[in-house]
Design a protein around this motif. Structure first.
Motif, PDB file in Angstrom:
ATOM      1  N   GLN A 222     -18.520  -7.680   3.170  1.00 21.08           N
ATOM      2  CA  GLN A 222     -18.926  -8.904   2.468  1.00 21.08           C
ATOM      3  C   GLN A 222     -19.062 -10.087   3.421  1.00 21.08           C
ATOM      4  OE1 GLN A 222     -16.328  -7.969  -1.621  1.00 21.08           O
ATOM      5  NE2 GLN A 222     -15.655  -9.526  -0.191  1.00 21.08           N
ATOM      6  N   LYS A 223     -18.406  -9.967   4.598  1.00 26.20           N
ATOM      7  CA  LYS A 223     -18.300 -11.066   5.561  1.00 26.20           C
ATOM      8  C   LYS A 223     -17.506 -12.241   4.981  1.00 26.20           C
ATOM      9  CE  LYS A 223     -22.476 -10.012   8.231  1.00 26.20           C
ATOM     10  NZ  LYS A 223     -22.759  -8.712   7.590  1.00 26.20           N
ATOM     11  N   SER A 224     -16.616 -11.934   4.071  1.00 21.08           N
ATOM     12  CA  SER A 224     -15.768 -12.968   3.482  1.00 21.08           C
ATOM     13  C   SER A 224     -14.602 -12.320   2.745  1.00 21.08           C
ATOM     14  CB  SER A 224     -16.562 -13.831   2.495  1.00 21.08           C
ATOM     15  OG  SER A 224     -16.953 -13.065   1.368  1.00 21.08           O
ATOM     16  N   GLY A 225     -13.557 -13.088   2.578  1.00 22.01           N
ATOM     17  CA  GLY A 225     -12.398 -12.598   1.843  1.00 22.01           C
ATOM     18  C   GLY A 225     -11.159 -13.373   2.231  1.00 22.01           C
ATOM     19  N   HIS A 226     -10.137 -13.292   1.403  1.00 21.08           N
ATOM     20  CA  HIS A 226      -8.872 -13.988   1.659  1.00 21.08           C
ATOM     21  C   HIS A 226      -7.738 -13.035   1.292  1.00 21.08           C
ATOM     22  CE1 HIS A 226      -6.414 -17.988   1.055  1.00 21.08           C
ATOM     23  NE2 HIS A 226      -5.918 -17.214   2.003  1.00 21.08           N
ATOM     24  N   ILE A 227      -6.940 -12.692   2.274  1.00 21.44           N
ATOM     25  CA  ILE A 227      -5.790 -11.809   2.070  1.00 21.44           C
ATOM     26  C   ILE A 227      -4.531 -12.669   2.038  1.00 21.44           C
ATOM     27  CG2 ILE A 227      -4.413  -9.942   3.058  1.00 21.44           C
ATOM     28  CD1 ILE A 227      -7.013  -8.872   4.321  1.00 21.44           C
ATOM     29  N   ILE A 228      -3.828 -12.617   0.918  1.00 16.97           N
ATOM     30  CA  ILE A 228      -2.606 -13.404   0.739  1.00 16.97           C
ATOM     31  C   ILE A 228      -1.428 -12.435   0.648  1.00 16.97           C
ATOM     32  CG2 ILE A 228      -1.389 -15.020  -0.762  1.00 16.97           C
ATOM     33  CD1 ILE A 228      -4.144 -16.059  -1.656  1.00 16.97           C
ATOM     34  N   GLN A 229      -0.511 -12.552   1.601  1.00 17.82           N
ATOM     35  CA  GLN A 229       0.618 -11.637   1.699  1.00 17.82           C
ATOM     36  C   GLN A 229       1.889 -12.338   1.233  1.00 17.82           C
ATOM     37  OE1 GLN A 229      -0.975  -8.994   2.336  1.00 17.82           O
ATOM     38  NE2 GLN A 229      -1.167  -8.530   4.507  1.00 17.82           N
ATOM     39  N   LEU A 230       2.601 -11.735   0.305  1.00 15.88           N
ATOM     40  CA  LEU A 230       3.827 -12.353  -0.180  1.00 15.88           C
ATOM     41  C   LEU A 230       4.992 -11.987   0.733  1.00 15.88           C
ATOM     42  CD1 LEU A 230       4.363 -14.227  -2.589  1.00 15.88           C
ATOM     43  CD2 LEU A 230       5.623 -12.351  -3.600  1.00 15.88           C
TER      44      LEU A 230
ATOM     45  N   ALA B 249      -4.335 -11.808  10.920  1.00 21.92           N
ATOM     46  CA  ALA B 249      -5.145 -13.024  10.844  1.00 21.92           C
ATOM     47  C   ALA B 249      -6.018 -13.188  12.082  1.00 21.92           C
ATOM     48  CB  ALA B 249      -4.246 -14.244  10.666  1.00 21.92           C
ATOM     49  N   ALA B 250      -5.449 -12.901  13.257  1.00 18.25           N
ATOM     50  CA  ALA B 250      -6.218 -13.021  14.502  1.00 18.25           C
ATOM     51  C   ALA B 250      -7.261 -11.916  14.627  1.00 18.25           C
ATOM     52  CB  ALA B 250      -5.270 -12.989  15.697  1.00 18.25           C
ATOM     53  N   GLU B 251      -6.947 -10.746  14.081  1.00 22.30           N
ATOM     54  CA  GLU B 251      -7.852  -9.596  14.202  1.00 22.30           C
ATOM     55  C   GLU B 251      -9.091  -9.711  13.319  1.00 22.30           C
ATOM     56  OE1 GLU B 251      -4.055  -6.597  15.002  1.00 22.30           O
ATOM     57  OE2 GLU B 251      -5.153  -6.520  13.099  1.00 22.30           O
ATOM     58  N   VAL B 252      -8.955 -10.302  12.130  1.00 23.32           N
ATOM     59  CA  VAL B 252     -10.061 -10.272  11.168  1.00 23.32           C
ATOM     60  C   VAL B 252     -10.787 -11.600  10.998  1.00 23.32           C
ATOM     61  CG1 VAL B 252      -8.995  -8.384   9.888  1.00 23.32           C
ATOM     62  CG2 VAL B 252      -8.556 -10.761   9.178  1.00 23.32           C
ATOM     63  N   SER B 253     -10.352 -12.630  11.690  1.00 21.98           N
ATOM     64  CA  SER B 253     -10.987 -13.936  11.512  1.00 21.98           C
ATOM     65  C   SER B 253     -12.472 -13.897  11.878  1.00 21.98           C
ATOM     66  CB  SER B 253     -10.271 -15.000  12.349  1.00 21.98           C
ATOM     67  OG  SER B 253     -10.361 -14.700  13.738  1.00 21.98           O
ATOM     68  N   GLY B 254     -12.832 -13.063  12.843  1.00 15.39           N
ATOM     69  CA  GLY B 254     -14.229 -12.951  13.252  1.00 15.39           C
ATOM     70  C   GLY B 254     -15.114 -12.298  12.206  1.00 15.39           C
ATOM     71  N   PHE B 255     -14.513 -11.682  11.201  1.00 13.03           N
ATOM     72  CA  PHE B 255     -15.273 -11.044  10.114  1.00 13.03           C
ATOM     73  C   PHE B 255     -15.389 -11.952   8.886  1.00 13.03           C
ATOM     74  CE2 PHE B 255     -12.904  -7.248  12.028  1.00 13.03           C
ATOM     75  CZ  PHE B 255     -13.933  -6.953  12.909  1.00 13.03           C
TER      76      PHE B 255
ATOM     77  N   ILE C 190       0.156 -16.267   4.545  1.00 14.97           N
ATOM     78  CA  ILE C 190       1.473 -15.708   4.244  1.00 14.97           C
ATOM     79  C   ILE C 190       2.193 -16.681   3.323  1.00 14.97           C
ATOM     80  CG2 ILE C 190       3.617 -14.822   5.222  1.00 14.97           C
ATOM     81  CD1 ILE C 190       2.085 -14.788   7.989  1.00 14.97           C
ATOM     82  N   LEU C 191       2.512 -16.235   2.118  1.00 15.40           N
ATOM     83  CA  LEU C 191       3.262 -17.068   1.178  1.00 15.40           C
ATOM     84  C   LEU C 191       4.757 -16.851   1.374  1.00 15.40           C
ATOM     85  CD1 LEU C 191       1.441 -16.876  -2.289  1.00 15.40           C
ATOM     86  CD2 LEU C 191       1.487 -18.772  -0.673  1.00 15.40           C
ATOM     87  N   GLU C 192       5.497 -17.954   1.440  1.00 14.28           N
ATOM     88  CA  GLU C 192       6.932 -17.880   1.729  1.00 14.28           C
ATOM     89  C   GLU C 192       7.730 -18.665   0.671  1.00 14.28           C
ATOM     90  OE1 GLU C 192       6.069 -17.824   6.558  1.00 14.28           O
ATOM     91  OE2 GLU C 192       6.058 -19.688   5.385  1.00 14.28           O
ATOM     92  N   PRO C 193       7.936 -18.065  -0.497  1.00 18.87           N
ATOM     93  CA  PRO C 193       8.717 -18.761  -1.536  1.00 18.87           C
ATOM     94  C   PRO C 193      10.214 -18.730  -1.257  1.00 18.87           C
ATOM     95  CG  PRO C 193       8.031 -16.609  -2.316  1.00 18.87           C
ATOM     96  CD  PRO C 193       7.396 -16.785  -0.964  1.00 18.87           C
ATOM     97  N   ASN C 194      10.893 -19.814  -1.658  1.00 15.06           N
ATOM     98  CA  ASN C 194      12.356 -19.740  -1.683  1.00 15.06           C
ATOM     99  C   ASN C 194      12.734 -19.077  -3.008  1.00 15.06           C
ATOM    100  OD1 ASN C 194      12.270 -23.345  -1.975  1.00 15.06           O
ATOM    101  ND2 ASN C 194      12.353 -21.931  -3.707  1.00 15.06           N
ATOM    102  N   GLY C 195      13.967 -19.152  -3.414  1.00 14.76           N
ATOM    103  CA  GLY C 195      14.369 -18.493  -4.649  1.00 14.76           C
ATOM    104  C   GLY C 195      13.733 -19.124  -5.878  1.00 14.76           C
ATOM    105  N   TYR C 196      13.302 -18.274  -6.800  1.00 14.74           N
ATOM    106  CA  TYR C 196      12.725 -18.734  -8.066  1.00 14.74           C
ATOM    107  C   TYR C 196      13.394 -17.990  -9.210  1.00 14.74           C
ATOM    108  CZ  TYR C 196       8.979 -21.618  -6.166  1.00 14.74           C
ATOM    109  OH  TYR C 196       8.276 -22.622  -5.539  1.00 14.74           O
ATOM    110  N   LEU C 197      13.409 -18.619 -10.373  1.00 16.43           N
ATOM    111  CA  LEU C 197      14.060 -18.035 -11.542  1.00 16.43           C
ATOM    112  C   LEU C 197      13.121 -17.068 -12.254  1.00 16.43           C
ATOM    113  CD1 LEU C 197      15.837 -21.262 -12.822  1.00 16.43           C
ATOM    114  CD2 LEU C 197      16.902 -19.300 -11.669  1.00 16.43           C
TER     115      LEU C 197
END
Length: 271
Positions: A125-133, A163-169, A175-182
Motif C-alpha cells: 500500500q506504501k502506507s500504514g501505521h503499526i501501533i504496539q502496546l 520503525a527504522a526498518e519500515v519507514s522507507g516503505f 509504541i504505546l506505554e500506558p501506566n496502570g488503568y482500571l
C-alpha cells in the motif's frame, strides 16, 4: 477519511474501548478475539463495519490467516493495533518455566506474528501505521513484575528496530506505554505460587499503590484517535500521568549512575 483498523485482543479493556471509538466515528474495524461471542452486541450494531475473527495470537499460522481474511474482507489495512496480551506476577525465583514461556509466547511472539503478517500488506500500500502496546513497565521494572516487564522491554526493542526498518516503505510505528488503568486486565493477571520470603516485597509494592496513579480506561480513546489521525505520529506515547513521573525519575537515576562510572566505562573501551 475512513480508516481500516486491525485490533488484536479486542474482547475487553483497551481493545474493546478503542474498537468502539473507531466504529462510532465510521471507521472499519477487524477485531480479533478468543471468543467471538464477547463482541456479539457490537457486531449486531455495526454489521458492515466490524469483522470479528477468532484468534489465538500464539498460533502463527492462524495469525497469517486472520490478516489475510481481513485484507480480503476490507481490501486494505491502514492501522494495526497489537493489543493482545496479559500480565503475570511473580518474583523471579517463583516463576515456573511454563509460566515464563506462556507470557513470552503471548506478549512477544504473538505481537511478532501479527506484525510480520501485516507488513507486506502495508508495504504494498506504501502506507500504514503499526501501533504496539507496551507499558510503562516496558521502561521501568517493578518487583514481582519482572517477566511481564521483560515481555514489554522486548516489545520496545522490536518496535524501535521495526520503525527504522519500515519507514522507507511509508509505514509508521508507535509504541504505546500506558501506566496502570482500571480495566479488567488487572483481574486477569496470572500469579505464580508465592514463596513466603517475598511477602514483604509484595507488601511494599502494594503499599506504594496509590489510587490516583490508576487511569480511567475510557479517557484513552481520544488519545488513540488523535494518534491514528496525525501525519507524524511519535515513536513513543505515554498514556497516563503516573508513568511519566516514574520514567523521569528512573532515567535521571540511570544517567547519574552511568556518569559516576564514566571513567571505568571509558577505560574499558581500550583505546
Amino acid at each position: 477519511m475512513t480508516k481500516t483498523i486491525f485490533i488484536t485482543g479486542a474482547s475487553r479493556g483497551f481493545g474493546k474501548i478503542w474498537a468502539e471509538a473507531f466504529l462510532k466515528r465510521g471507521d472499519r474495524v477487524i477485531a480479533t478475539v478468543r471468543n467471538p461471542d464477547s463482541l456479539h452486541e457490537l457486531a449486531n450494531e455495526y454489521p458492515s463495519n466490524l469483522l470479528v475473527l477468532q484468534l489465538d495470537v500464539t498460533d502463527k499460522v492462524a495469525c497469517v490467516d486472520a490478516v489475510a481474511k481481513a485484507k480480503t474482507h476490507f481490501g486494505a489495512i491502514d492501522v494495526l493495533i497489537n493489543n493482545a496480551g496479559y500480565g503475570h506476577m511473580g518474583a523471579i525465583e517463583e516463576l515456573e518455566e511454563q509460566e515464563i514461556r506462556t507470557q513470552i509466547e503471548t506478549n512477544v511472539f504473538g505481537l511478532l506474528w501479527i506484525t510480520q503478517a501485516i507488513i507486506p500488506i502495508m508495504r504494498e500500500q506504501k502506507s500504514g501505521h503499526i501501533i504496539q502496546l507496551s507499558s510503562a513497565l516496558g521502561i521501568v521494572a517493578f518487583p514481582t513484575f519482572g517477566i511481564y516487564s521483560a515481555s514489554k522491554f522486548a516489545v520496545e526493542a522490536i518496535s524501535e528496530s521495526l520503525a527504522a526498518e519500515v519507514s522507507g516503505f511509508g509505514i509508521k510505528v508507535t509504541i504505546l506505554e500506558p501506566n496502570g488503568y482500571l480495566t479488567d486486565f488487572n483481574a486477569s493477571i496470572a500469579q505464580s505460587k508465592p514463596i513466603a520470603l517475598y511477602d514483604d516485597v509484595r507488601a511494599a509494592l502494594q503499599a506504594s499503590n496509590k489510587a490516583e496513579d490508576w487511569g480511567v480506561p475510557e479517557a484513552t480513546a481520544d488519545a488513540v484517535l488523535k494518534l491514528v489521525d496525525t501525519e507524524k505520529p511519535p515513536l513513543r506515547l505515554l498514556l497516563g500521568k503516573a508513568g511519566f513521573e516514574w520514567i523521569k525519575y528512573v532515567y535521571a537515576e540511570r544517567m547519574k549512575t552511568w556518569e559516576e562510572w564514566y571513567d571505568v566505562s571509558v577505560a574499558a573501551h581500550g583505546k
